[in-house]
Structure formats: C-alpha cells, structure tokens
Design a protein around this motif. Sequence first.
Motif, PDB file in Angstrom:
ATOM      1  N   LYS A 121       0.888  -1.048  -0.132  1.00  0.00           N
ATOM      2  CA  LYS A 121       0.007  -0.144   0.026  1.00  0.00           C
ATOM      3  C   LYS A 121       0.847   1.208   0.049  1.00  0.00           C
ATOM      4  O   LYS A 121       0.460   2.256  -0.857  1.00  0.00           O
ATOM      5  CB  LYS A 121      -0.813   0.109   1.611  1.00  0.00           C
ATOM      6  CG  LYS A 121      -2.189  -1.225   1.143  1.00  0.00           C
ATOM      7  CD  LYS A 121      -2.836  -0.951   2.509  1.00  0.00           C
ATOM      8  CE  LYS A 121      -4.037  -1.954   2.490  1.00  0.00           C
ATOM      9  NZ  LYS A 121      -4.655  -2.187   3.865  1.00  0.00           N
ATOM     10  N   ILE A 124       1.894   1.716  -3.481  1.00  0.00           N
ATOM     11  CA  ILE A 124       0.908   2.417  -4.235  1.00  0.00           C
ATOM     12  C   ILE A 124       0.831   3.913  -3.999  1.00  0.00           C
ATOM     13  O   ILE A 124       0.470   4.800  -4.788  1.00  0.00           O
ATOM     14  CB  ILE A 124      -0.546   1.643  -3.894  1.00  0.00           C
ATOM     15  CG1 ILE A 124      -0.324   0.343  -4.552  1.00  0.00           C
ATOM     16  CG2 ILE A 124      -1.456   2.474  -4.702  1.00  0.00           C
ATOM     17  CD1 ILE A 124      -1.573  -0.626  -4.060  1.00  0.00           C
ATOM     18  N   LYS A 128       1.287   7.045  -6.421  1.00  0.00           N
ATOM     19  CA  LYS A 128       0.309   8.063  -6.500  1.00  0.00           C
ATOM     20  C   LYS A 128       0.836   9.482  -6.593  1.00  0.00           C
ATOM     21  O   LYS A 128       0.629  10.365  -7.353  1.00  0.00           O
ATOM     22  CB  LYS A 128      -1.025   7.862  -5.576  1.00  0.00           C
ATOM     23  CG  LYS A 128      -1.867   6.817  -5.839  1.00  0.00           C
ATOM     24  CD  LYS A 128      -2.911   6.675  -4.878  1.00  0.00           C
ATOM     25  CE  LYS A 128      -4.120   5.636  -4.997  1.00  0.00           C
ATOM     26  NZ  LYS A 128      -4.864   5.724  -3.848  1.00  0.00           N
ATOM     27  N   LEU A 314      -3.900   0.125 -10.619  1.00  0.00           N
ATOM     28  CA  LEU A 314      -4.490   0.473  -9.324  1.00  0.00           C
ATOM     29  C   LEU A 314      -5.708  -0.705  -9.234  1.00  0.00           C
ATOM     30  O   LEU A 314      -6.145  -1.030  -8.289  1.00  0.00           O
ATOM     31  CB  LEU A 314      -5.089   1.700  -9.356  1.00  0.00           C
ATOM     32  CG  LEU A 314      -3.977   2.743  -9.122  1.00  0.00           C
ATOM     33  CD1 LEU A 314      -4.656   4.328  -8.925  1.00  0.00           C
ATOM     34  CD2 LEU A 314      -3.259   2.446  -7.828  1.00  0.00           C
ATOM     35  N   GLU A 315      -6.533  -0.758 -10.285  1.00  0.00           N
ATOM     36  CA  GLU A 315      -7.859  -1.473 -10.231  1.00  0.00           C
ATOM     37  C   GLU A 315      -7.315  -2.962  -9.898  1.00  0.00           C
ATOM     38  O   GLU A 315      -7.873  -3.544  -9.025  1.00  0.00           O
ATOM     39  CB  GLU A 315      -8.304  -1.573 -11.521  1.00  0.00           C
ATOM     40  CG  GLU A 315      -9.775  -2.673 -11.484  1.00  0.00           C
ATOM     41  CD  GLU A 315     -10.394  -2.210 -12.823  1.00  0.00           C
ATOM     42  OE1 GLU A 315     -11.669  -3.126 -13.194  1.00  0.00           O
ATOM     43  OE2 GLU A 315     -10.333  -1.685 -13.792  1.00  0.00           O
ATOM     44  N   THR A 318      -5.954  -3.155  -6.145  1.00  0.00           N
ATOM     45  CA  THR A 318      -7.259  -3.156  -5.283  1.00  0.00           C
ATOM     46  C   THR A 318      -7.969  -4.449  -5.394  1.00  0.00           C
ATOM     47  O   THR A 318      -8.317  -5.038  -4.036  1.00  0.00           O
ATOM     48  CB  THR A 318      -8.276  -2.241  -5.912  1.00  0.00           C
ATOM     49  OG1 THR A 318      -7.557  -0.872  -6.007  1.00  0.00           O
ATOM     50  CG2 THR A 318      -9.640  -2.045  -4.701  1.00  0.00           C
ATOM     51  N   GLN A 319      -8.195  -5.229  -6.451  1.00  0.00           N
ATOM     52  CA  GLN A 319      -8.563  -6.644  -6.378  1.00  0.00           C
ATOM     53  C   GLN A 319      -8.049  -7.429  -5.512  1.00  0.00           C
ATOM     54  O   GLN A 319      -8.360  -8.357  -4.829  1.00  0.00           O
ATOM     55  CB  GLN A 319      -8.781  -7.008  -7.711  1.00  0.00           C
ATOM     56  CG  GLN A 319      -9.609  -8.444  -7.938  1.00  0.00           C
ATOM     57  CD  GLN A 319     -11.120  -8.259  -7.135  1.00  0.00           C
ATOM     58  OE1 GLN A 319     -11.756  -7.276  -7.550  1.00  0.00           O
ATOM     59  NE2 GLN A 319     -11.452  -9.305  -6.535  1.00  0.00           N
ATOM     60  N   LEU A 321      -5.693  -6.866  -2.833  1.00  0.00           N
ATOM     61  CA  LEU A 321      -6.037  -6.713  -1.866  1.00  0.00           C
ATOM     62  C   LEU A 321      -7.158  -7.152  -1.215  1.00  0.00           C
ATOM     63  O   LEU A 321      -7.068  -7.809   0.278  1.00  0.00           O
ATOM     64  CB  LEU A 321      -5.946  -5.019  -1.349  1.00  0.00           C
ATOM     65  CG  LEU A 321      -4.246  -4.374  -1.704  1.00  0.00           C
ATOM     66  CD1 LEU A 321      -4.683  -2.789  -1.588  1.00  0.00           C
ATOM     67  CD2 LEU A 321      -3.645  -4.744  -0.418  1.00  0.00           C
ATOM     68  N   TYR A 322      -8.327  -7.102  -1.865  1.00  0.00           N
ATOM     69  CA  TYR A 322      -9.484  -7.849  -1.541  1.00  0.00           C
ATOM     70  C   TYR A 322      -9.358  -9.100  -1.201  1.00  0.00           C
ATOM     71  O   TYR A 322      -9.719  -9.624  -0.176  1.00  0.00           O
ATOM     72  CB  TYR A 322     -10.670  -7.245  -2.543  1.00  0.00           C
ATOM     73  CG  TYR A 322     -11.954  -7.864  -2.005  1.00  0.00           C
ATOM     74  CD1 TYR A 322     -12.612  -7.785  -1.192  1.00  0.00           C
ATOM     75  CD2 TYR A 322     -12.483  -9.078  -2.629  1.00  0.00           C
ATOM     76  CE1 TYR A 322     -13.785  -8.068  -0.841  1.00  0.00           C
ATOM     77  CE2 TYR A 322     -13.495  -9.850  -2.315  1.00  0.00           C
ATOM     78  CZ  TYR A 322     -14.280  -9.320  -1.252  1.00  0.00           C
ATOM     79  OH  TYR A 322     -15.368 -10.086  -1.029  1.00  0.00           O
TER      80      TYR A 322
END
Length: 358
Positions: A121, A124, A128, A314-315, A318-319, A321-322
Amino acid sequence: MTFESLQQQREYLLLECISGSKAYNLQVPTSDTDIKGVFILPPSELYGMTYTPQVANESNDEVYFEIKRFLELLEKNNPNILELLSTTDRNLLFRHPLMDLIQPGDFLSKLCLDTFAGYAKTQIKKAKGLNKKINQSHGPERKDVFEFCYVVAGGHSVPLREWLHEKQLRHQDCGLAKLDHFRDVYALYHTSQFEPGTFFRGIFSGPEANDVQLSPIPKGVAPLTIMQFNKDGYTVYCKDFAAYWEWVALRNEARYEHNKELGADYDSKHMMHTFRLLTMAEEIALYKEVRVYRHDRDFLLRIRNGAFTYDELLEMATQKLYDMEQLYAASDLPDHPEPALADSLLIRIREEFYVPKK
C-alpha cells in the motif's frame, strides 16, 4: 562494529545473500548487486556498553543485521527479513550452520497481511504521489503574490496585474487597507488620490513575499477598487512548488528517464514491487512459504516496462488486496509468531557460537 570492521572479521558472519532484483529474478542489465546478511557481535562488544543493531555501506546496497535485531524483525514478519531468511541456494553466499535453527515457517503468521500488504500500500501511495508530480509542471521560478490577486472592475473580477497594466499604475504606489468581516479582501488605494508626498508600502514586499502588506491610509477617500488575495490557493501552490522541486532534486534520474521514455505517468519499478509483494503475501497464506525467486518474472517485468496504464494497475492492486484479505481470514496461520521462540533461539545461537561444543 562497523561495516568495514565486519568485512575484516568475517568469522562473525552468520548469513550473507544476494538480495534485491537479482534474488527476485527481476534483474535487468542495469541492475546493481545488493547484499544482505546477518552477523553476531564479538563477545567484547556484546558484554560492553554498546550495541550495534545493523551496519551498511555508504550506498546502503550492503546491509547486515545483528542476530538480535534480525530475530526482532523476523518476529514482526518484516518482509525484507523473511525474504533474506528464505533466499534460494542460487543466491546464497554464506550460511553458518546455526542459521538452520531459524526456519521461516516457524515465524509465518497473519501479521504478513499487514506487513507485506501494508508495504505494498505504501508503494501504491508512492506511485500515486509520483503520478501527481510527473503530471505537474512547475517552472524554475516560483509565482509571486501578484498571480493570486484579483480586483473588481466593471462588475467582474480581473487579475490584479492586468488591471494595473491597463491603468498604467505601479503596485509599489498602491496601498491596502483591510475590510472588516471580509477574509483576505482589501480596499486598494493609489498615491494619485492623495496630496503630493503621500507614500504607500506597495501591495507586497517582493518576489519572496508570502502575503500582501497593509499601508496607513488617510481617511476620507474612497478606494480605487476592491482587491481579493487568494491566500489559501497561494499557500497550496507554494507547498506543491517546494515539494515538486525537492522531488526533482532527489529523484532517481535514470528511473525517471526510463518512465518518461515509456510514457508512464507512474514509477513503474515501485508498481512492479507492489505486485511482487502482494503475490508473495498470497503465497504465504496459500502455501505457508516465502517464495523469493519469482517465476512470474514476465508479468512483473511487463509492469516495469509500462505495459499497463496507471488506472489498470490500481484496479488490479485493489482486487488483489481484497482477495488477500479473504485468504488470510480463511487461513489457519497463527495470528502472530510464538512469543518465546525468538528469545529461546537468540539464547541458543549465542551460547553455541560463543562457547562451541567440544
């Protein structure tokens, strides 16, 4: 103990490995060789008043952890330490038999969700931040207060600089007075409205000024116009300007040029390691082992080479991480390593190293 003295007293080495991109199987022709290791203090220093937790060379490409510090970080499931302990034989330079007492599987726990994913994170967030800076464009000269001042003219707001030019006035001959109950709004006067010999301080003190300045204004004269200074906007701009040029001064120029050539608006190397960490965390939950050598090299190097857009990455992250949170929720890994394990290992390693069995 210093880095130099450790190199001269290699009998105190417990572990030495090639680390970084070459250990991950993610090296490219320009990759450096990073070294990490573990050492044990000489008895004279251990029993004395000083303690050296780690040493490194000037470039920080070679880092060695004292065994106590190593075990402390291992107990916290630090990614760098777990990777070092799990380095494959092909990247192993030296391993003392006492290191066989420390097995990665004895320390793996659900803390890895926070340490590996938490570090990812952070990467990331860095990406960003870099995305924002790459897409910023600040000239070498900071804008002055002028650029954030506007006056009322003809029922509209007009940039102060433009208004002064049209009126053929100098800001040094203008004076400002605060208007009650109006934040950052001022009545603007000019010396031409007053008796000869009247002088004002000007709208601001100079290019480095961070605010407008007030002047004593004789009473009984209406202002030429009303001026508003966008102070909040100027403060944000100054912070962004300073952060941008600090980034320019400290950035890795070769990496920046690499991203520029790719047309990538993010740090592709940071993002590559983000996905490496996320996948390694998944593997810990699934297989209870730390897989340092990456067999997904092709995918990870595609990220490094800018094959994906920033939003696509990023997409995907995010997936991941979930999905990882679901994996750790279902895993039978302990919540944290056995509290007494590191302590007992440290005692045994020191005893056997300092007083070897006959």
